[in-house]
Write a protein that holds these residues in place. Structure first.
Motif, PDB file in Angstrom:
ATOM      1  N   GLY A 210       0.604  -1.032   0.172  1.00  0.00           N
ATOM      2  CA  GLY A 210      -0.131   0.010   0.025  1.00  0.00           C
ATOM      3  C   GLY A 210       0.911   1.168   0.036  1.00  0.00           C
ATOM      4  N   LYS A 211       2.195   1.264  -0.247  1.00  0.00           N
ATOM      5  CA  LYS A 211       3.150   2.641  -0.190  1.00  0.00           C
ATOM      6  C   LYS A 211       2.660   2.915  -1.503  1.00  0.00           C
ATOM      7  CE  LYS A 211       6.572   1.160   2.990  1.00  0.00           C
ATOM      8  NZ  LYS A 211       7.867   0.895   3.122  1.00  0.00           N
ATOM      9  N   THR A 212       2.220   4.421  -1.398  1.00  0.00           N
ATOM     10  CA  THR A 212       2.286   5.330  -2.811  1.00  0.00           C
ATOM     11  C   THR A 212       3.093   6.595  -2.563  1.00  0.00           C
ATOM     12  OG1 THR A 212       0.455   6.668  -2.041  1.00  0.00           O
ATOM     13  CG2 THR A 212       0.036   4.343  -3.081  1.00  0.00           C
ATOM     14  N   GLY A 213       3.394   7.042  -3.357  1.00  0.00           N
ATOM     15  CA  GLY A 213       4.252   8.550  -3.339  1.00  0.00           C
ATOM     16  C   GLY A 213       5.205   8.915  -4.459  1.00  0.00           C
ATOM     17  N   VAL A 214       5.594   9.891  -4.367  1.00  0.00           N
ATOM     18  CA  VAL A 214       6.731  10.676  -5.108  1.00  0.00           C
ATOM     19  C   VAL A 214       7.981  10.942  -4.594  1.00  0.00           C
ATOM     20  CG1 VAL A 214       4.798  11.517  -6.517  1.00  0.00           C
ATOM     21  CG2 VAL A 214       5.799  12.877  -4.856  1.00  0.00           C
ATOM     22  N   ASN A 215       8.981  11.410  -5.243  1.00  0.00           N
ATOM     23  CA  ASN A 215       9.996  11.573  -4.944  1.00  0.00           C
ATOM     24  C   ASN A 215      10.157  13.230  -4.681  1.00  0.00           C
ATOM     25  OD1 ASN A 215      11.109   9.099  -5.164  1.00  0.00           O
ATOM     26  ND2 ASN A 215      11.821   9.334  -7.103  1.00  0.00           N
ATOM     27  N   HIS A 216      11.131  13.874  -3.826  1.00  0.00           N
ATOM     28  CA  HIS A 216      11.241  15.159  -3.745  1.00  0.00           C
ATOM     29  C   HIS A 216      12.789  15.614  -4.011  1.00  0.00           C
ATOM     30  CE1 HIS A 216      12.122  18.754  -1.399  1.00  0.00           C
ATOM     31  NE2 HIS A 216      10.848  19.070  -1.582  1.00  0.00           N
ATOM     32  N   PRO A 217      12.945  16.570  -4.687  1.00  0.00           N
ATOM     33  CA  PRO A 217      14.451  16.670  -4.910  1.00  0.00           C
ATOM     34  C   PRO A 217      15.535  16.553  -3.750  1.00  0.00           C
ATOM     35  CG  PRO A 217      13.081  18.792  -5.679  1.00  0.00           C
ATOM     36  CD  PRO A 217      12.283  17.727  -5.095  1.00  0.00           C
ATOM     37  N   ARG A 218      15.042  16.721  -2.490  1.00  0.00           N
ATOM     38  CA  ARG A 218      15.944  16.274  -1.319  1.00  0.00           C
ATOM     39  C   ARG A 218      15.602  14.652  -0.938  1.00  0.00           C
ATOM     40  NH1 ARG A 218      17.861  20.789   1.770  1.00  0.00           N
ATOM     41  NH2 ARG A 218      17.077  22.809   1.096  1.00  0.00           N
TER      42      ARG A 218
ATOM     43  N   ALA B 161       1.721   8.459   0.615  1.00  0.00           N
ATOM     44  CA  ALA B 161       0.436   8.145   1.572  1.00  0.00           C
ATOM     45  C   ALA B 161       0.197   6.600   1.501  1.00  0.00           C
ATOM     46  CB  ALA B 161      -1.031   8.587   1.063  1.00  0.00           C
ATOM     47  N   PHE B 162      -0.139   5.933   2.456  1.00  0.00           N
ATOM     48  CA  PHE B 162      -0.730   4.347   2.374  1.00  0.00           C
ATOM     49  C   PHE B 162      -2.169   4.363   1.774  1.00  0.00           C
ATOM     50  CE2 PHE B 162       2.781   3.930   5.640  1.00  0.00           C
ATOM     51  CZ  PHE B 162       3.468   2.991   5.356  1.00  0.00           C
ATOM     52  N   HIS B 163      -2.052   3.790   0.522  1.00  0.00           N
ATOM     53  CA  HIS B 163      -3.396   3.554   0.098  1.00  0.00           C
ATOM     54  C   HIS B 163      -3.443   2.212  -0.518  1.00  0.00           C
ATOM     55  CE1 HIS B 163      -7.309   5.269  -1.573  1.00  0.00           C
ATOM     56  NE2 HIS B 163      -6.951   5.118  -2.603  1.00  0.00           N
ATOM     57  N   GLN B 164      -4.346   1.352  -0.298  1.00  0.00           N
ATOM     58  CA  GLN B 164      -4.342   0.196  -0.813  1.00  0.00           C
ATOM     59  C   GLN B 164      -5.482  -0.025  -1.944  1.00  0.00           C
ATOM     60  OE1 GLN B 164      -2.738  -2.035   0.522  1.00  0.00           O
ATOM     61  NE2 GLN B 164      -2.257  -1.591   2.715  1.00  0.00           N
ATOM     62  N   PRO B 165      -5.016  -0.903  -2.954  1.00  0.00           N
ATOM     63  CA  PRO B 165      -5.532  -1.027  -4.291  1.00  0.00           C
ATOM     64  C   PRO B 165      -6.878  -2.097  -3.846  1.00  0.00           C
ATOM     65  CG  PRO B 165      -3.761  -2.475  -4.187  1.00  0.00           C
ATOM     66  CD  PRO B 165      -3.519  -1.478  -2.787  1.00  0.00           C
ATOM     67  N   ARG B 166      -7.765  -1.905  -4.816  1.00  0.00           N
ATOM     68  CA  ARG B 166      -9.192  -2.744  -4.730  1.00  0.00           C
ATOM     69  C   ARG B 166      -8.854  -4.101  -5.271  1.00  0.00           C
ATOM     70  NH1 ARG B 166     -14.375  -0.332  -4.552  1.00  0.00           N
ATOM     71  NH2 ARG B 166     -14.174   1.722  -3.587  1.00  0.00           N
TER      72      ARG B 166
END
Lengths: 360, 360
Positions: A139-147, A154-159
């Motif tokens: 359930g881990k989702t997200g993006v990178n930051h320059p740092r 966020a944690f968000h589980q698929p259906r």
């Protein structure tokens, strides 16, 4: 087709694995929240599979977002493009996002779903082996930051997760091999029988035998699901999933992201962790050879890059986020299928290992 | 000081209300996840309360982000400034964000906390009456998108809410009055005794009597908490919290956001909902007068803007997001303390009400 059910505290979802699943509407439609569907994919995957997926979704109000390919796109700017598309289409809380692509596409789409109108439905259709055995569970989702990598998320589980093993036919061989590093990892940390199975079937896996791929992916996902359920708060056994990663991240950082694939660096890192476990007296020489042969059979490198000295290697390992304070914290093997995490390894011993290590 | 405990499925948090709480370290420190603290506030609130809060947090590693004031700042760009500041300070998963300000500051800070490293601790110190009685309960966080309000966000519950009633001394009288509209709403939809109490104590509230403010804020938060717990999925009674909002949003949209304060529009909207409930035979004439007098005592407007015709009003109400398909869905009152939601009101009747309505 085989199915693994992932149990969550308040619900569960299926991971369907097998050849040709992309065309099977009956696997998808029960998990759509409504008629509105937004497919997120990238410029490499879209020409291969987008039209087929759209045909499977016939009768729904289907839109798409096609992003550029690569880890460099995993940022907030591209997640905003997904939100813009959802709003431009007038999609509401009963819209469903579908990620069609690799780990980057899945992470960004999941995050977009987590935060659109405070959370909408999300289905994963991973098309790389790495995404199939890694992002399908947790359930881990997200993006990178320059740092820093994965700093915003966020944690968000698929259906549901739908793994069409046929999509691996268009995956570059080098990426298939990189994905196999993670598959081998699940055997090493949790299941010696699976390791033996991999030794027997590695050739068949690399020649994309659908039945073998299905079995390897299912087994990998089920090991990861077991570990994640045991350790929801990420304080304990979940760290085992990082076998080879502290060594591997040092290689990735030293070489610049993208020059070594993540799986390649992890493969070499697992070899190093195995060798260190041997030096600590936990694994015998035969065990080290077994791992070396399995990595070789998968096509993975076992030699560190020539340009990285032992001193620089150690320095980079200390920078890795899995290191707390001054002491190195490493995942090692007490035996095959029995990982442990320790910060009591003498640093001189790690230095000696790195200094002795064969370079390529 | 009085304290309300908000019960969540897996934990609970306190709302502390009273004068002078900003200086009380013992209320804050138990809820900090570690030494790292980032205060988020705005250019209006910072000169008034930032140094006092920092003094209360002495001994911690305290940083701050001071954003511009106003609803126009409630966007992703400003949330990114919070993330940038967290990363520039080298803050990890055990950092705590504190929102010091009104609803905009709270919504943005909560969202920043929800998504920083997949979720960190968050404390609210609301300094407007509206934020104190509205944002303290419910866990809604997020930002606006050019195409719609609150389109991007997450549910993220605070560790604690600290309401220092003394902060209302620096709140413009018009904003205090706008906050009172929401306080009155809680009486109308759920608690006639509270309505009677408000009739008795409105003058004292407007002159900022700390004991009366404490009681009104606690009661408002407890009504909202009751309703939110009864209806976590937002399918039923939670809609009662929108009493006056469909009429009110039409006024806000017609006049351009910011010309009428949200609470002012909701006040007039509640008057309209009350009058419509009377026309449907649910409330008697005396009841309508009671609401009118209470709104007047609070200093709230009851006349719609002259520039908005009945036809335009109806059109704007249909655009409101609480309207499904073609039928108007309205929150009305069967009796004081007994709200209902209905899509069976004859539209001609609503038109007549709007046409008859006194304009200002």
């Amino acid at each position: 087709m085989q199915t693994l059910t992932v149990e969550l505290p308040d619900r569960h979802y299926p991971i369907h694995v097998g050849p040709g699943l992309l065309d099977d509407a009956s696997l998808l439609t029960p998990h759509l929240a409504g008629r509105q569907v937004m497919i997120v994919t990238n410029e490499v995957v879209a020409p291969l599979y987008l039209e087929r997926l759209k045909a499977t979704l016939a009768g729904h109000d289907v839109h798409e977002v096609v992003l550029p390919d690569g880890e460099a796109t995993k940022n907030l700017e591209h997640v905003e493009r997904i939100w813009d598309a959802l709003l431009a289409a007038g999609f509401n809380r009963r819209a469903t996002l579908i990620a069609l692509g690799g780990g980057v596409t899945g992470d960004m789409t999941g995050f977009a779903a987590a935060c659109y109108q405070r959370g909408i439905a999300f289905i994963q259709i991973p098309t790389t082996l790495l995404a199939q055995v890694d992002s399908s569970v947790g359930g881990k989702t997200g993006v990178n930051h320059p740092r820093g990598k994965n700093m915003i998320g966020a944690f968000h589980q698929p259906r549901a997760v739908i793994v069409d093993t046929d999509t691996l036919k268009t995956l570059p061989a080098r990426e298939l091999t990189a994905g196999l590093a993670e598959v081998i990892k699940y055997g090493l940390i949790r299941d010696e029988a699976f390791m033996t199975w991999l030794e027997t079937n590695m050739t068949g896996l690399r020649s994309l035998d659908a039945a073998l791929l299905t079995e390897a992916i299912l087994k990998s996902c089920s090991v990861k699901a077991e570990i994640v359920v045991e350790d929801e708060t990420e304080q304990g056994v979940r760290a085992y999933l990082n076998l080879g990663h502290t060594f591997g991240h040092a290689i990735e950082t030293a070489m610049g992201y993208g020059n070594w694939l993540h799986g390649e660096a992890v493969g070499t890192g697992m070899m190093m962790a195995t060798a260190l476990s041997h030096r600590l007296g936990w694994l015998d020489e035969a065990a080290v050879k077994r791992v070396a042969m399995l990595l070789e059979a998968a096509g993975l490198p076992r030699h560190a890059p020539a340009s990285v000295s032992a001193e620089r290697f150690l320095e980079l390992m200390h920078l890795d986020k899995k290191v707390t304070d001054a002491r190195l914290r490493l995942v090692l093997l007490k035996a095959f299928g029995d990982a442990c995490i320790t910060d009591e390894v003498d640093e001189g011993q790690v230095h000696d290992l790195l200094a002795d290590w064969e370079r390529q």
